[in-house]
Design a protein around this motif. Structure first.
Motif, PDB file in Angstrom:
ATOM      1  N   LYS A   1       1.251   8.738  -6.337  1.00 59.87           N
ATOM      2  CA  LYS A   1       1.882  10.248  -5.911  1.00 59.87           C
ATOM      3  C   LYS A   1       2.781  10.286  -7.380  1.00 59.87           C
ATOM      4  O   LYS A   1       2.576  11.619  -7.918  1.00 59.87           O
ATOM      5  N   ASP A   2       3.736   9.617  -7.369  1.00 62.56           N
ATOM      6  CA  ASP A   2       4.553   9.616  -8.769  1.00 62.56           C
ATOM      7  C   ASP A   2       3.770   9.528  -9.802  1.00 62.56           C
ATOM      8  O   ASP A   2       3.817  10.554 -10.741  1.00 62.56           O
TER       9      ASP A   2
ATOM     10  N   ALA B   1       0.108  15.232 -13.655  1.00 61.98           N
ATOM     11  CA  ALA B   1       0.047  16.884 -13.765  1.00 61.98           C
ATOM     12  C   ALA B   1       1.188  17.313 -14.655  1.00 61.98           C
ATOM     13  O   ALA B   1       0.865  18.400 -15.434  1.00 61.98           O
ATOM     14  N   GLN B   2       2.078  16.752 -14.734  1.00 59.45           N
ATOM     15  CA  GLN B   2       3.072  17.214 -15.566  1.00 59.45           C
ATOM     16  C   GLN B   2       2.376  17.118 -17.105  1.00 59.45           C
ATOM     17  O   GLN B   2       2.806  17.875 -18.157  1.00 59.45           O
ATOM     18  N   VAL B   3       1.935  16.100 -17.493  1.00 62.81           N
ATOM     19  CA  VAL B   3       1.466  15.534 -18.723  1.00 62.81           C
ATOM     20  C   VAL B   3       0.421  16.759 -19.028  1.00 62.81           C
ATOM     21  O   VAL B   3       0.236  17.160 -20.117  1.00 62.81           O
TER      22      VAL B   3
ATOM     23  N   ARG C   1       0.922  -1.125  -0.130  1.00 70.10           N
ATOM     24  CA  ARG C   1      -0.149  -0.076   0.100  1.00 70.10           C
ATOM     25  C   ARG C   1       0.855   1.304  -0.116  1.00 70.10           C
ATOM     26  O   ARG C   1       0.553   2.328  -0.776  1.00 70.10           O
ATOM     27  N   GLU C   2       1.763   1.359   0.820  1.00 66.21           N
ATOM     28  CA  GLU C   2       2.789   2.091   0.942  1.00 66.21           C
ATOM     29  C   GLU C   2       3.383   2.535  -0.638  1.00 66.21           C
ATOM     30  O   GLU C   2       3.580   3.755  -1.167  1.00 66.21           O
ATOM     31  N   THR C   3       3.752   1.217  -1.089  1.00 68.06           N
ATOM     32  CA  THR C   3       4.319   1.380  -2.218  1.00 68.06           C
ATOM     33  C   THR C   3       3.326   2.049  -3.319  1.00 68.06           C
ATOM     34  O   THR C   3       3.826   2.893  -4.325  1.00 68.06           O
ATOM     35  N   ALA C   4       2.051   1.349  -3.387  1.00 67.68           N
ATOM     36  CA  ALA C   4       0.924   1.948  -4.235  1.00 67.68           C
ATOM     37  C   ALA C   4       0.893   3.498  -3.954  1.00 67.68           C
ATOM     38  O   ALA C   4       0.638   4.003  -5.059  1.00 67.68           O
ATOM     39  N   VAL C   5       0.760   4.138  -2.890  1.00 69.03           N
ATOM     40  CA  VAL C   5       0.737   5.442  -2.517  1.00 69.03           C
ATOM     41  C   VAL C   5       1.738   6.145  -3.342  1.00 69.03           C
ATOM     42  O   VAL C   5       1.389   7.143  -3.914  1.00 69.03           O
ATOM     43  N   GLN C   6       2.780   5.814  -3.005  1.00 70.58           N
ATOM     44  CA  GLN C   6       4.001   6.478  -3.681  1.00 70.58           C
ATOM     45  C   GLN C   6       3.881   6.364  -5.111  1.00 70.58           C
ATOM     46  O   GLN C   6       4.360   7.517  -5.800  1.00 70.58           O
ATOM     47  N   LYS C   7       3.443   5.343  -5.613  1.00 69.14           N
ATOM     48  CA  LYS C   7       3.583   5.110  -6.928  1.00 69.14           C
ATOM     49  C   LYS C   7       2.664   5.987  -7.531  1.00 69.14           C
ATOM     50  O   LYS C   7       2.549   6.514  -8.662  1.00 69.14           O
TER      51      LYS C   7
END
Length: 338
Positions: free
Chosen positions: A89-90, A96-98, A81-87
């Motif tokens: 966010k990324d 947002a950049q796109v 879950r932490e990894t998914a949250v980080q992913k």
């Protein structure tokens, strides 16, 4: 089964499987030596599972084992879950950049489109200006050629006028002599003005005379037309008068005939009225005489001649009956031999 799973965790139980791999920058020789040394040390260490990790045939033990496995899975799930949250966010940052890049692309596209449109408009204006300049040059060239032709024509006219002036110079000299010899004119212009005024007066008089002749011709034509119309009217009136005279003669003859007929009718009426008067008197006298013979008073009005005639006819009928009876009685009384 549970002992093997606890002693040797599988690939799915490793918490670092789904984490990004980050290889350290080490010397390959040193890394291989450390790896071999760790393998040797691992073989020398004897693995003694704990009491809680040993599988037993009790349900509580199985429950504890399942809870322990669930705890490990929950830890692994939390890491996921932490990894998914980080992913996430990324991914949101990348999204947002796109979107930012998309907005920049749209803005750049609009600017580029406006730039292209402005360039097209500038090119159209430049082409139109060039075409107008070419048309203006052609027009100016044509005007120049026309002006040259007009200049040549004016030059020819000037030369011709100068030639005519030279030819008419003797008339000017003559007019100058006339002005000098005459006291009525001070210069040549007054003489020319006088000549022009006389010519204008002559033209005016000629125009008036022409108008007068036209009016006279028009009046003559109107008079002839009026005479012709009146002649036709007189002819029509004469024909109408002859017809009326003929009708008058016919009516006069018929009136004489009707007057004679009326006089005859009046004579007949007088004779008939006299006869009627005599008949009425006779009827009245006969009625009165019959009433006296019958010893009765006259009861009918004096104007009731029809009633009187009925009475007279009735009386005559009675008289005829009486006479017939008397004749019959005489015949009956007469002897048969006579």
């Amino acid at each position: 089964m549970s002992q093997n799973n606890l002693s040797k965790p599988t690939r799915l139980n490793r918490p670092d499987d789904h984490l990004p791999l980050d290889f350290p920058k080490l010397n390959p020789v040193t890394a291989v030596a450390d790896f071999e040394q760790s393998k040797i040390e691992e073989k020398q260490i004897r693995y003694n599972p704990s009491t809680w990790e040993v599988s037993r045939d009790y349900s509580r033990i199985h429950l504890l084992e399942a809870k322990h496995l669930q705890y490990k899975k929950m830890l692994l799930l939390d890491k996921f879950r932490e990894t998914a949250v980080q992913k996430r966010k990324d991914f949101d940052k990348q999204w947002a950049q796109v979107e930012k890049d998309e907005e920049n692309f749209k803005l750049n596209f609009r600017r580029y489109n406006r730039f292209i449109r402005e360039n097209n408009e500038k090119r159209d204006r430049a082409e139109k200006k060039i075409a107008d300049e070419i048309e203006l040059q052609n027009k100016r060239t044509l005007d120049i050629s026309l002006m040259k032709e007009h200049y040549l024509y004016i030059s020819n006219v000037k030369n011709m006028m100068e030639k005519r002036l030279k030819e008419h110079k003797m008339y000017e000299d003559y007019l100058q002599v006339v002005v000098k010899s005459s006291q009525s004119y001070k210069n040549l212009n007054e003489l020319l003005y006088r000549y022009e005024s006389l010519i204008e007066t002559k033209d005016v008089l000629s125009e008036k005379q022409h108008l007068s002749l036209i009016a006279l011709e028009l009046a003559r034509a109107n008079m002839m037309k009026l005479i012709e119309d009146k002649s036709l009217v007189l002819v029509g009136l004469q024909n109408q008068l002859a017809s009326l005279q003929e009708r008058y003669d016919l009516a006069y003859a018929k009136s004489l005939q009707w007057e004679s007929n009326v006089s005859k009718i009046q004579d007949i009426c007088t004779h008939e009225s006299t006869r009627a008067y005599l008949v009425k008197n006779s009827i009245d006298d006969t009625y009165v005489a019959m009433c006296r013979r019958k010893c009765i008073e006259p009861s009918l009005p004096a104007a009731d001649f029809e009633g009187k005639l009925v009475f007279i006819n009735k009386t005559l009928g009675d008289l005829e009956n009486v006479i017939a009876k008397m004749k019959n009685s005489k015949r009956e009384k007469k002897p048969p031999g006579q």
